[in-house]
Write an enzyme that holds these catalytic residues in place. Sequence first.
Site, mmCIF file in Angstrom:
data_model
loop_
_atom_site.group_PDB
_atom_site.id
_atom_site.type_symbol
_atom_site.label_atom_id
_atom_site.label_comp_id
_atom_site.label_asym_id
_atom_site.label_seq_id
_atom_site.Cartn_x
_atom_site.Cartn_y
_atom_site.Cartn_z
ATOM 1 N N CYS A 103 1.330 3.599 6.467
ATOM 2 C CA CYS A 103 0.962 2.252 6.013
ATOM 3 C C CYS A 103 1.730 1.141 6.714
ATOM 4 C CB CYS A 103 1.191 2.129 4.503
ATOM 5 S SG CYS A 103 0.228 3.269 3.495
ATOM 6 N N TYR A 133 -4.077 -8.431 16.467
ATOM 7 C CA TYR A 133 -4.198 -7.595 15.272
ATOM 8 C C TYR A 133 -5.448 -6.719 15.333
ATOM 9 C CZ TYR A 133 -4.264 -6.291 10.341
ATOM 10 O OH TYR A 133 -4.277 -5.585 9.164
ATOM 11 N N LEU A 185 0.812 -1.209 0.000
ATOM 12 C CA LEU A 185 0.000 0.000 0.000
ATOM 13 C C LEU A 185 0.850 1.267 0.000
ATOM 14 C CD1 LEU A 185 -2.691 -1.051 2.666
ATOM 15 C CD2 LEU A 185 -2.720 -1.443 0.189
ATOM 16 N N ASP A 241 10.800 3.150 5.642
ATOM 17 C CA ASP A 241 10.587 1.714 5.821
ATOM 18 C C ASP A 241 11.843 1.119 6.449
ATOM 19 O OD1 ASP A 241 8.426 -0.330 4.098
ATOM 20 O OD2 ASP A 241 10.109 -1.210 5.175
#
Length: 255
Positions: A87, A163, A17, A36
């Site tokens: 994301c 989660y 994404l 990232d």
Amino acid sequence: MHVKDNTFLITGAASGLGAATAERLVAAGGRVVLCDLSGAVDAHAQRLGKTARAARGDVTSGDDIQAAVDVAVELSDGRGLAGVVHCAGVVSVAKLVDREGNPADLEAYNRTIQINLVGTFNVMRLAAAAMAQNPAGEDGERGVIINTASIAAMDGQVGQCAYSASKAGVVGMSLPAARELSRHGVRVMAIAPGVFETPMMSEIPDEAAQALAAAVPFPKRLGRADEYARLAEQIITNPMLNGEVIRLDGGIRMQ
């Protein structure tokens, strides 16, 4: 807010994404900082060209995210950080009690909460502080924050306690954060994707992924990363989208 000539920080930008969102914003004339942990983020930034920068970092680290924000401010050529699309996240599946009667691992639960929920808060707080320094644009807007929740926040399945809890926390922060940051002219939104074709989906067995795709009412397939990116772009450019969570799921309701 316009995408063109504005600068956006995107986390989880090496793939999935985040990578698709970076591509879309650059195509629309924006500048992006790709954050990232994966070394692949450097190559992706290079592919996107001179309006993209890479910033290796862990979303749970204050120092790493502050460094990424600083890169974005520098890239903005004096305009400041206009937005963040967060994301980065992990998927975890574990039953509270497994087949042998063993309890779930507490450290695994903590890791999911730290990355998905605490990481989101960390990115929000540092990005918002930078945006609050921006000159006010139309309607007094200074920035926009887009977080990534999940339909698991509302429709969590067996084995998704960690989660679902982490993503429900992201949902729960959206409105209070939007209310708080309104005085600074910063909007806060969340996207709750359904089942999407991302590297995370590869962690799920093929049979289970096919079953999930078949359960989507329409279109009867997994979502595509660019469909998330298109919604992120719409949120950036539509000033009345604030304090809300948008499901992007083809109408699926998990059982």
